[in-house]
Motif scaffolding. Structure first.
Motif, short mmCIF file in Angstrom:
data_model
loop_
_atom_site.label_atom_id
_atom_site.label_comp_id
_atom_site.label_asym_id
_atom_site.label_seq_id
_atom_site.Cartn_x
_atom_site.Cartn_y
_atom_site.Cartn_z
N GLU A 23 0.99 -0.99 -0.13
CA GLU A 23 0.01 -0.19 0.02
C GLU A 23 1.00 1.33 -0.15
N VAL A 24 0.66 2.25 -0.83
CA VAL A 24 1.63 3.53 -0.95
C VAL A 24 0.42 4.45 -0.37
N ASN A 25 0.88 5.04 0.66
CA ASN A 25 0.12 6.09 1.50
C ASN A 25 1.31 7.21 1.60
N GLY A 26 1.29 8.11 0.71
CA GLY A 26 2.29 9.24 0.46
C GLY A 26 3.63 8.90 0.20
N LYS A 27 4.44 9.01 1.09
CA LYS A 27 5.92 8.62 0.98
C LYS A 27 5.99 7.16 1.63
#
Length: 81
Positions: A23-27
């Motif tokens: 999961e990509v959550n911002g950086k």
């Protein structure tokens, strides 16, 4: 502040008990590895190079129990994150 949301990448999914997602959550990159043998393992990375370092160790050719095609498919899925 605009919420960009979480983008989920499925690296592999054999069934509902054996899968790996990122999961990509911002950086922040949150890697979840679910296995019928070990349960759920969660790793949080602050950069793609940090995640790829973990990936190269976890999925080394010497330790991987599968075909070269499966390994390359997994590595390509990680590169797409």
């Amino acid at each position: 502040m605009k919420n960009q949301g979480i983008k989920k990448h499925t690296i592999y999914k054999k069934d509902k008990w054996n899968m790996l997602t990122v999961e990509v959550n911002g950086k922040q990159l949150i890697l979840r590895e679910i296995s019928d043998q070990w349960g759920e393992d969660c790793h949080t990375f602050l950069s793609r190079p940090e995640m790829m370092h973990w990936v190269n160790e976890r999925f080394s050719k010497e330790r991987f129990q599968g075909t070269d095609e499966e390994l390359e498919s997994i590595m390509e899925a990680f590169r797409q994150v």
